[in-house]
Design a protein around this motif. Sequence first.
Motif, PDB file in Angstrom:
ATOM      1  N   PHE A   1       2.604  -3.634  -0.699  1.00  0.00           N
ATOM      2  CA  PHE A   1       1.312  -3.099  -0.958  1.00  0.00           C
ATOM      3  C   PHE A   1       0.858  -2.198   0.161  1.00  0.00           C
ATOM      4  O   PHE A   1       0.143  -1.099  -0.127  1.00  0.00           O
ATOM      5  CB  PHE A   1       0.105  -4.077  -1.327  1.00  0.00           C
ATOM      6  N   GLY A   2       1.362  -2.500   1.336  1.00  0.00           N
ATOM      7  CA  GLY A   2       0.855  -1.150   2.110  1.00  0.00           C
ATOM      8  C   GLY A   2       1.527  -0.103   2.193  1.00  0.00           C
ATOM      9  O   GLY A   2       1.073   0.903   2.955  1.00  0.00           O
ATOM     10  N   VAL A   3       2.708   0.161   1.339  1.00  0.00           N
ATOM     11  CA  VAL A   3       3.330   1.488   1.319  1.00  0.00           C
ATOM     12  C   VAL A   3       3.288   1.834  -0.112  1.00  0.00           C
ATOM     13  O   VAL A   3       3.734   2.903  -0.253  1.00  0.00           O
ATOM     14  CB  VAL A   3       4.761   1.221   1.720  1.00  0.00           C
ATOM     15  N   THR A   4       2.443   1.374  -0.886  1.00  0.00           N
ATOM     16  CA  THR A   4       2.207   1.859  -2.257  1.00  0.00           C
ATOM     17  C   THR A   4       0.706   1.769  -2.641  1.00  0.00           C
ATOM     18  O   THR A   4       0.163   1.112  -1.796  1.00  0.00           O
ATOM     19  CB  THR A   4       3.019   1.208  -3.339  1.00  0.00           C
ATOM     20  N   GLU A   5       0.329   2.387  -3.769  1.00  0.00           N
ATOM     21  CA  GLU A   5      -1.255   2.533  -4.014  1.00  0.00           C
ATOM     22  C   GLU A   5      -1.452   1.554  -5.026  1.00  0.00           C
ATOM     23  O   GLU A   5      -2.408   1.275  -5.430  1.00  0.00           O
ATOM     24  CB  GLU A   5      -1.524   3.862  -4.592  1.00  0.00           C
ATOM     25  N   THR A   6      -0.364   0.768  -5.381  1.00  0.00           N
ATOM     26  CA  THR A   6      -0.628  -0.420  -6.595  1.00  0.00           C
ATOM     27  C   THR A   6      -1.277  -1.453  -5.925  1.00  0.00           C
ATOM     28  O   THR A   6      -1.066  -1.881  -4.831  1.00  0.00           O
ATOM     29  CB  THR A   6       0.728  -0.613  -7.325  1.00  0.00           C
ATOM     30  N   ARG A   7      -2.029  -2.242  -6.619  1.00  0.00           N
ATOM     31  CA  ARG A   7      -2.639  -3.371  -6.364  1.00  0.00           C
ATOM     32  C   ARG A   7      -2.268  -4.538  -7.355  1.00  0.00           C
ATOM     33  O   ARG A   7      -2.939  -5.734  -7.468  1.00  0.00           O
ATOM     34  CB  ARG A   7      -4.228  -3.225  -6.287  1.00  0.00           C
ATOM     35  N   LEU A   8      -1.320  -4.349  -8.318  1.00  0.00           N
ATOM     36  CA  LEU A   8      -0.907  -5.236  -9.244  1.00  0.00           C
ATOM     37  C   LEU A   8       0.418  -5.618  -8.990  1.00  0.00           C
ATOM     38  O   LEU A   8       1.354  -4.502  -8.977  1.00  0.00           O
ATOM     39  CB  LEU A   8      -1.315  -4.784 -10.597  1.00  0.00           C
ATOM     40  N   ALA A   9       1.005  -6.782  -9.355  1.00  0.00           N
ATOM     41  CA  ALA A   9       2.347  -7.104  -8.950  1.00  0.00           C
ATOM     42  C   ALA A   9       2.615  -8.547  -9.718  1.00  0.00           C
ATOM     43  O   ALA A   9       1.728  -9.213  -9.895  1.00  0.00           O
ATOM     44  CB  ALA A   9       2.647  -7.406  -7.509  1.00  0.00           C
ATOM     45  N   MET A  10       3.863  -8.589  -9.805  1.00  0.00           N
ATOM     46  CA  MET A  10       4.492  -9.755 -10.429  1.00  0.00           C
ATOM     47  C   MET A  10       5.626 -10.232  -9.628  1.00  0.00           C
ATOM     48  O   MET A  10       6.352  -9.389  -9.641  1.00  0.00           O
ATOM     49  CB  MET A  10       4.936  -9.580 -11.964  1.00  0.00           C
ATOM     50  N   LEU A  11       5.691 -11.387  -9.480  1.00  0.00           N
ATOM     51  CA  LEU A  11       6.735 -12.193  -8.639  1.00  0.00           C
ATOM     52  C   LEU A  11       7.195 -13.317  -9.563  1.00  0.00           C
ATOM     53  O   LEU A  11       6.414 -14.312  -9.981  1.00  0.00           O
ATOM     54  CB  LEU A  11       6.046 -12.716  -7.469  1.00  0.00           C
TER      55      LEU A  11
ATOM     56  N   ILE B   1       9.367   0.009  10.210  1.00  0.00           N
ATOM     57  CA  ILE B   1      10.617   0.460  10.719  1.00  0.00           C
ATOM     58  C   ILE B   1      11.817   0.006  10.001  1.00  0.00           C
ATOM     59  O   ILE B   1      12.916   0.310   9.862  1.00  0.00           O
ATOM     60  CB  ILE B   1      11.149   0.175  12.262  1.00  0.00           C
ATOM     61  N   LYS B   2      11.552  -1.018   8.732  1.00  0.00           N
ATOM     62  CA  LYS B   2      12.618  -1.577   8.090  1.00  0.00           C
ATOM     63  C   LYS B   2      12.710  -0.571   7.116  1.00  0.00           C
ATOM     64  O   LYS B   2      11.880  -0.281   5.898  1.00  0.00           O
ATOM     65  CB  LYS B   2      11.885  -2.947   7.493  1.00  0.00           C
ATOM     66  N   LYS B   3      14.023  -0.077   6.837  1.00  0.00           N
ATOM     67  CA  LYS B   3      14.357   0.930   6.057  1.00  0.00           C
ATOM     68  C   LYS B   3      15.334   0.351   4.905  1.00  0.00           C
ATOM     69  O   LYS B   3      15.969  -0.690   5.205  1.00  0.00           O
ATOM     70  CB  LYS B   3      14.990   2.044   6.626  1.00  0.00           C
ATOM     71  N   GLY B   4      15.231   0.795   3.522  1.00  0.00           N
ATOM     72  CA  GLY B   4      15.914   0.364   2.737  1.00  0.00           C
ATOM     73  C   GLY B   4      15.365  -0.867   1.835  1.00  0.00           C
ATOM     74  O   GLY B   4      16.104  -1.417   1.031  1.00  0.00           O
ATOM     75  N   GLU B   5      14.020  -0.995   1.992  1.00  0.00           N
ATOM     76  CA  GLU B   5      13.311  -2.189   1.375  1.00  0.00           C
ATOM     77  C   GLU B   5      13.083  -1.689  -0.071  1.00  0.00           C
ATOM     78  O   GLU B   5      12.659  -0.504  -0.274  1.00  0.00           O
ATOM     79  CB  GLU B   5      11.991  -2.419   1.762  1.00  0.00           C
ATOM     80  N   LYS B   6      13.640  -2.527  -1.121  1.00  0.00           N
ATOM     81  CA  LYS B   6      13.378  -1.951  -2.457  1.00  0.00           C
ATOM     82  C   LYS B   6      12.764  -3.222  -3.420  1.00  0.00           C
ATOM     83  O   LYS B   6      13.129  -4.246  -3.104  1.00  0.00           O
ATOM     84  CB  LYS B   6      14.967  -1.628  -2.999  1.00  0.00           C
ATOM     85  N   ILE B   7      11.910  -2.679  -4.246  1.00  0.00           N
ATOM     86  CA  ILE B   7      11.168  -3.789  -5.228  1.00  0.00           C
ATOM     87  C   ILE B   7      12.268  -3.655  -6.460  1.00  0.00           C
ATOM     88  O   ILE B   7      12.678  -2.534  -6.540  1.00  0.00           O
ATOM     89  CB  ILE B   7       9.877  -3.236  -5.191  1.00  0.00           C
ATOM     90  N   ASP B   8      12.103  -4.839  -7.071  1.00  0.00           N
ATOM     91  CA  ASP B   8      13.077  -4.476  -8.216  1.00  0.00           C
ATOM     92  C   ASP B   8      12.578  -3.729  -9.103  1.00  0.00           C
ATOM     93  O   ASP B   8      13.674  -2.879  -9.812  1.00  0.00           O
ATOM     94  CB  ASP B   8      13.306  -5.959  -8.868  1.00  0.00           C
ATOM     95  N   PHE B   9      11.427  -3.681  -9.714  1.00  0.00           N
ATOM     96  CA  PHE B   9      11.056  -2.821 -10.606  1.00  0.00           C
ATOM     97  C   PHE B   9       9.655  -2.176 -10.241  1.00  0.00           C
ATOM     98  O   PHE B   9       8.637  -3.014  -9.739  1.00  0.00           O
ATOM     99  CB  PHE B   9      10.789  -3.181 -11.962  1.00  0.00           C
ATOM    100  N   ALA B  10       9.448  -0.825 -10.351  1.00  0.00           N
ATOM    101  CA  ALA B  10       8.072  -0.227 -10.268  1.00  0.00           C
ATOM    102  C   ALA B  10       7.827   0.267 -11.800  1.00  0.00           C
ATOM    103  O   ALA B  10       8.445   0.805 -12.291  1.00  0.00           O
ATOM    104  CB  ALA B  10       7.925   1.045  -9.427  1.00  0.00           C
ATOM    105  N   LEU B  11       6.688  -0.234 -12.194  1.00  0.00           N
ATOM    106  CA  LEU B  11       6.035   0.303 -13.798  1.00  0.00           C
ATOM    107  C   LEU B  11       5.141   1.407 -13.358  1.00  0.00           C
ATOM    108  O   LEU B  11       4.141   1.275 -12.766  1.00  0.00           O
ATOM    109  CB  LEU B  11       5.408  -1.111 -14.370  1.00  0.00           C
ATOM    110  N   LYS B  12       5.162   2.429 -14.301  1.00  0.00           N
ATOM    111  CA  LYS B  12       4.414   3.469 -14.316  1.00  0.00           C
ATOM    112  C   LYS B  12       3.629   3.494 -15.571  1.00  0.00           C
ATOM    113  O   LYS B  12       3.937   3.257 -16.514  1.00  0.00           O
ATOM    114  CB  LYS B  12       5.289   4.856 -14.190  1.00  0.00           C
ATOM    115  N   ILE B  13       2.192   3.995 -15.217  1.00  0.00           N
ATOM    116  CA  ILE B  13       1.273   4.173 -16.209  1.00  0.00           C
ATOM    117  C   ILE B  13       0.628   5.614 -16.166  1.00  0.00           C
ATOM    118  O   ILE B  13       0.162   5.781 -14.974  1.00  0.00           O
ATOM    119  CB  ILE B  13       0.174   3.295 -16.362  1.00  0.00           C
ATOM    120  N   ASP B  14       0.832   6.364 -17.070  1.00  0.00           N
ATOM    121  CA  ASP B  14       0.157   7.891 -16.959  1.00  0.00           C
ATOM    122  C   ASP B  14       0.875   8.693 -15.753  1.00  0.00           C
ATOM    123  O   ASP B  14       0.517   9.357 -14.939  1.00  0.00           O
ATOM    124  CB  ASP B  14      -1.259   7.867 -16.809  1.00  0.00           C
ATOM    125  N   GLY B  15       2.337   8.083 -15.454  1.00  0.00           N
ATOM    126  CA  GLY B  15       3.052   9.042 -14.491  1.00  0.00           C
ATOM    127  C   GLY B  15       2.718   8.433 -13.013  1.00  0.00           C
ATOM    128  O   GLY B  15       3.515   8.737 -12.156  1.00  0.00           O
TER     129      GLY B  15
END
Length: 101
Positions: free
Chosen positions: A85-95, A44-58
């Motif tokens: 991670f629960g709302v994206t398909e990615t499993r790699l991240a950098m903090l 229910i938390k709307k407006g959550e933003k990650i600083d960058f999402a990196l795309k590979i092959d779109g």
Amino acid sequence: MAAQHALTEEATKTSVVLPLLQALGFDPFNLSEVTPEFIADVGIKKGEKIDFALKIDGKIQVLVEIKPISQSLGSSQYSQLYRYFGVTETRLAMLTNGRDI
């Protein structure tokens, strides 16, 4: 980079993360590769933003969350990143706070 110059999250982005993304082969000025402020709403938390999402092959493959250099990285920051991670398909991240990754 002197820590006293990167006191804000934006300064850390500019002086540490953008050059790092370039060194990793991403063009931070190409929106088809690097999406800034990627919306990753959690429940229910709307407006959550990650600083960058990196795309590979779109497809989003890596999430990047940035904190100011003055902030230590701990369980609340890791938990925030984990929630994305629960709302994206990615499993790699950098903090990072520009000092620790």
